[in-house]
Scaffold this motif. Structure first.
Motif, PDB file in Angstrom:
ATOM      1  N   SER A  74      -9.294 -11.521 -10.326  1.00  0.00           N
ATOM      2  CA  SER A  74      -7.859 -11.827 -10.421  1.00  0.00           C
ATOM      3  C   SER A  74      -7.013 -10.561 -10.386  1.00  0.00           C
ATOM      4  CB  SER A  74      -7.564 -12.641 -11.680  1.00  0.00           C
ATOM      5  OG  SER A  74      -7.963 -11.941 -12.837  1.00  0.00           O
ATOM      6  N   SER A  75      -7.406  -9.523 -11.114  1.00  0.00           N
ATOM      7  CA  SER A  75      -6.619  -8.288 -11.093  1.00  0.00           C
ATOM      8  C   SER A  75      -6.741  -7.596  -9.729  1.00  0.00           C
ATOM      9  CB  SER A  75      -7.043  -7.337 -12.223  1.00  0.00           C
ATOM     10  OG  SER A  75      -8.382  -6.924 -12.058  1.00  0.00           O
ATOM     11  N   HIS A  76      -7.900  -7.741  -9.088  1.00  0.00           N
ATOM     12  CA  HIS A  76      -8.078  -7.168  -7.752  1.00  0.00           C
ATOM     13  C   HIS A  76      -7.123  -7.840  -6.759  1.00  0.00           C
ATOM     14  CE1 HIS A  76     -10.061  -5.174  -4.432  1.00  0.00           C
ATOM     15  NE2 HIS A  76     -10.273  -6.345  -3.855  1.00  0.00           N
ATOM     16  N   ALA A  77      -6.977  -9.149  -6.847  1.00  0.00           N
ATOM     17  CA  ALA A  77      -6.061  -9.871  -5.960  1.00  0.00           C
ATOM     18  C   ALA A  77      -4.615  -9.413  -6.193  1.00  0.00           C
ATOM     19  CB  ALA A  77      -6.191 -11.377  -6.173  1.00  0.00           C
ATOM     20  N   ALA A  78      -4.246  -9.225  -7.455  1.00  0.00           N
ATOM     21  CA  ALA A  78      -2.892  -8.746  -7.748  1.00  0.00           C
ATOM     22  C   ALA A  78      -2.666  -7.364  -7.155  1.00  0.00           C
ATOM     23  CB  ALA A  78      -2.656  -8.722  -9.262  1.00  0.00           C
ATOM     24  N   GLU A  79      -3.643  -6.483  -7.325  1.00  0.00           N
ATOM     25  CA  GLU A  79      -3.525  -5.130  -6.760  1.00  0.00           C
ATOM     26  C   GLU A  79      -3.400  -5.179  -5.240  1.00  0.00           C
ATOM     27  OE1 GLU A  79      -5.894  -2.194  -9.749  1.00  0.00           O
ATOM     28  OE2 GLU A  79      -7.114  -3.627  -8.620  1.00  0.00           O
ATOM     29  N   GLN A  80      -4.161  -6.032  -4.590  1.00  0.00           N
ATOM     30  CA  GLN A  80      -4.073  -6.174  -3.129  1.00  0.00           C
ATOM     31  C   GLN A  80      -2.687  -6.648  -2.712  1.00  0.00           C
ATOM     32  OE1 GLN A  80      -7.528  -8.822  -2.500  1.00  0.00           O
ATOM     33  NE2 GLN A  80      -8.193  -7.319  -0.984  1.00  0.00           N
ATOM     34  N   PHE A  81      -2.142  -7.603  -3.447  1.00  0.00           N
ATOM     35  CA  PHE A  81      -0.808  -8.126  -3.151  1.00  0.00           C
ATOM     36  C   PHE A  81       0.229  -7.008  -3.190  1.00  0.00           C
ATOM     37  CE2 PHE A  81       3.193  -9.847  -4.954  1.00  0.00           C
ATOM     38  CZ  PHE A  81       3.581 -10.650  -3.889  1.00  0.00           C
ATOM     39  N   TYR A  82       0.216  -6.219  -4.254  1.00  0.00           N
ATOM     40  CA  TYR A  82       1.207  -5.146  -4.390  1.00  0.00           C
ATOM     41  C   TYR A  82       0.969  -4.009  -3.386  1.00  0.00           C
ATOM     42  CZ  TYR A  82       3.112  -7.454  -8.469  1.00  0.00           C
ATOM     43  OH  TYR A  82       3.714  -8.363  -9.300  1.00  0.00           O
ATOM     44  N   ARG A  83      -0.287  -3.746  -3.042  1.00  0.00           N
ATOM     45  CA  ARG A  83      -0.569  -2.741  -2.011  1.00  0.00           C
ATOM     46  C   ARG A  83      -0.034  -3.191  -0.662  1.00  0.00           C
ATOM     47  NH1 ARG A  83      -5.588  -1.531  -4.702  1.00  0.00           N
ATOM     48  NH2 ARG A  83      -6.683  -3.083  -3.467  1.00  0.00           N
ATOM     49  N   ALA A  84      -0.196  -4.477  -0.350  1.00  0.00           N
ATOM     50  CA  ALA A  84       0.325  -5.005   0.915  1.00  0.00           C
ATOM     51  C   ALA A  84       1.848  -4.875   0.965  1.00  0.00           C
ATOM     52  CB  ALA A  84      -0.097  -6.468   1.094  1.00  0.00           C
ATOM     53  N   LEU A  85       2.501  -5.170  -0.143  1.00  0.00           N
ATOM     54  CA  LEU A  85       3.960  -5.017  -0.182  1.00  0.00           C
ATOM     55  C   LEU A  85       4.368  -3.558   0.015  1.00  0.00           C
ATOM     56  CD1 LEU A  85       4.947  -7.372  -3.148  1.00  0.00           C
ATOM     57  CD2 LEU A  85       5.326  -7.760  -0.698  1.00  0.00           C
ATOM     58  N   ALA A  86       3.676  -2.655  -0.671  1.00  0.00           N
ATOM     59  CA  ALA A  86       3.997  -1.229  -0.570  1.00  0.00           C
ATOM     60  C   ALA A  86       3.784  -0.711   0.857  1.00  0.00           C
ATOM     61  CB  ALA A  86       3.146  -0.427  -1.547  1.00  0.00           C
ATOM     62  N   ALA A  87       2.827  -1.288   1.570  1.00  0.00           N
ATOM     63  CA  ALA A  87       2.546  -0.882   2.945  1.00  0.00           C
ATOM     64  C   ALA A  87       3.449  -1.594   3.951  1.00  0.00           C
ATOM     65  CB  ALA A  87       1.079  -1.156   3.277  1.00  0.00           C
ATOM     66  N   GLY A  88       4.299  -2.506   3.463  1.00  0.00           N
ATOM     67  CA  GLY A  88       5.179  -3.254   4.362  1.00  0.00           C
ATOM     68  C   GLY A  88       4.444  -4.320   5.145  1.00  0.00           C
ATOM     69  N   ASP A  89       3.277  -4.734   4.686  1.00  0.00           N
ATOM     70  CA  ASP A  89       2.464  -5.743   5.372  1.00  0.00           C
ATOM     71  C   ASP A  89       2.735  -7.116   4.759  1.00  0.00           C
ATOM     72  OD1 ASP A  89       0.561  -7.278   6.660  1.00  0.00           O
ATOM     73  OD2 ASP A  89      -1.108  -5.897   6.243  1.00  0.00           O
ATOM     74  N   GLY A  90       3.829  -7.741   5.213  1.00  0.00           N
ATOM     75  CA  GLY A  90       4.234  -9.038   4.695  1.00  0.00           C
ATOM     76  C   GLY A  90       3.209 -10.130   4.939  1.00  0.00           C
ATOM     77  N   ALA A  91       2.539 -10.078   6.092  1.00  0.00           N
ATOM     78  CA  ALA A  91       1.538 -11.108   6.413  1.00  0.00           C
ATOM     79  C   ALA A  91       0.389 -11.056   5.407  1.00  0.00           C
ATOM     80  CB  ALA A  91       1.025 -10.920   7.834  1.00  0.00           C
ATOM     81  N   ALA A  92      -0.095  -9.853   5.081  1.00  0.00           N
ATOM     82  CA  ALA A  92      -1.196  -9.715   4.112  1.00  0.00           C
ATOM     83  C   ALA A  92      -0.734 -10.147   2.725  1.00  0.00           C
ATOM     84  CB  ALA A  92      -1.710  -8.276   4.084  1.00  0.00           C
ATOM     85  N   ALA A  93       0.488  -9.796   2.347  1.00  0.00           N
ATOM     86  CA  ALA A  93       1.020 -10.197   1.038  1.00  0.00           C
ATOM     87  C   ALA A  93       1.112 -11.717   0.951  1.00  0.00           C
ATOM     88  CB  ALA A  93       2.382  -9.558   0.794  1.00  0.00           C
ATOM     89  N   CYS A  94       1.560 -12.358   2.008  1.00  0.00           N
ATOM     90  CA  CYS A  94       1.697 -13.823   1.999  1.00  0.00           C
ATOM     91  C   CYS A  94       0.347 -14.525   1.941  1.00  0.00           C
ATOM     92  CB  CYS A  94       2.486 -14.286   3.220  1.00  0.00           C
ATOM     93  SG  CYS A  94       4.241 -13.882   3.076  1.00  0.00           S
ATOM     94  N   GLU A  95      -0.686 -13.920   2.515  1.00  0.00           N
ATOM     95  CA  GLU A  95      -2.037 -14.486   2.429  1.00  0.00           C
ATOM     96  C   GLU A  95      -2.522 -14.530   0.977  1.00  0.00           C
ATOM     97  OE1 GLU A  95      -4.119 -15.962   4.682  1.00  0.00           O
ATOM     98  OE2 GLU A  95      -2.331 -15.909   5.950  1.00  0.00           O
ATOM     99  N   LEU A  96      -1.961 -13.667   0.132  1.00  0.00           N
ATOM    100  CA  LEU A  96      -2.358 -13.607  -1.273  1.00  0.00           C
ATOM    101  C   LEU A  96      -1.465 -14.442  -2.184  1.00  0.00           C
ATOM    102  CD1 LEU A  96      -3.241  -9.848  -1.179  1.00  0.00           C
ATOM    103  CD2 LEU A  96      -4.855 -11.692  -1.670  1.00  0.00           C
ATOM    104  N   LEU A  97      -0.491 -15.152  -1.604  1.00  0.00           N
ATOM    105  CA  LEU A  97       0.358 -16.045  -2.391  1.00  0.00           C
ATOM    106  C   LEU A  97      -0.270 -17.431  -2.478  1.00  0.00           C
ATOM    107  CD1 LEU A  97       3.959 -15.245  -1.049  1.00  0.00           C
ATOM    108  CD2 LEU A  97       2.991 -14.617  -3.273  1.00  0.00           C
TER     109      LEU A  97
END
Length: 177
Positions: A74-97
């Motif tokens: 669960s914490s790994h998924a949260a970290e991935q979500f925020y990393r995707a946002l920081a990288a400007g990768d909206g598609a990857a962030a949305c996959e984690l929603l």
């Protein structure tokens, strides 16, 4: 009775151990019985009490640690979500929603999630500082934000992000489904 058996019986009895007929038979056969206490004496022994205290402590530590291990799916998924946002990768962030959160992001912005999520006011997260997981639900606290996640068939997904505590009231989250 052999002298060694008498000595073992005397030593055990002076230590407070009590024997029944079966123990007398063991002693008569010449087996050292000084290490075989009666059941009522065994329950009073310091070793048993010490062992019970140690085991109780281990259970408490283990139970406490279950909800606070900072490295989990669960914490790994949260970290991935925020990393995707920081990288400007909206598609990857949305996959984690979570599905309902993704739908809410799209509906409120009237735009695809991959662009809408980048326009949300989600703070930079930083490192995981706390994790409280309860079955298939988790709260992940990061140095810059708090997120709530749920486990789905395809992994952990962000249900809410950009969440601010409000004392005794529920968190106020800018992104939620």
């Amino acid at each position: 009775m052999a002298p060694a058996a008498l000595s073992a019986k005397h030593t055990a009895e002076s230590a407070g151990y009590q024997y029944g007929e079966s123990m007398n038979a063991i002693i008569a056969a010449g087996h050292p019985a000084s290490l075989l206490p009666s059941a009522d004496r065994l329950c009073d022994s310091e070793l048993v009490k010490s062992t019970a205290v140690i085991l109780t402590g281990l259970v408490l530590v283990t139970a406490t640690a279950c909800g606070t291990n900072l490295s989990s799916p669960s914490s790994h998924a949260a970290e991935q979500f925020y990393r995707a946002l920081a990288a400007g990768d909206g598609a990857a962030a949305c996959e984690l929603l979570a599905p309902q959160t993704r739908e809410e992001v799209e509906d409120s912005a009237e735009a695809p999630c991959r662009t809408a999520i980048l326009d949300e006011d989600i703070p930079a997260a930083g490192a995981v500082t706390g994790l409280h997981q309860y079955g298939d639900q988790a709260q992940v606290r990061l140095s810059g934000d708090t997120a709530f996640l749920a486990e789905f068939g395809n992994g952990w997904k962000v249900v809410a992000a950009a969440c601010t505590p409000r004392g005794e009231r529920p968190y106020d989250c800018k992104v939620e489904g």
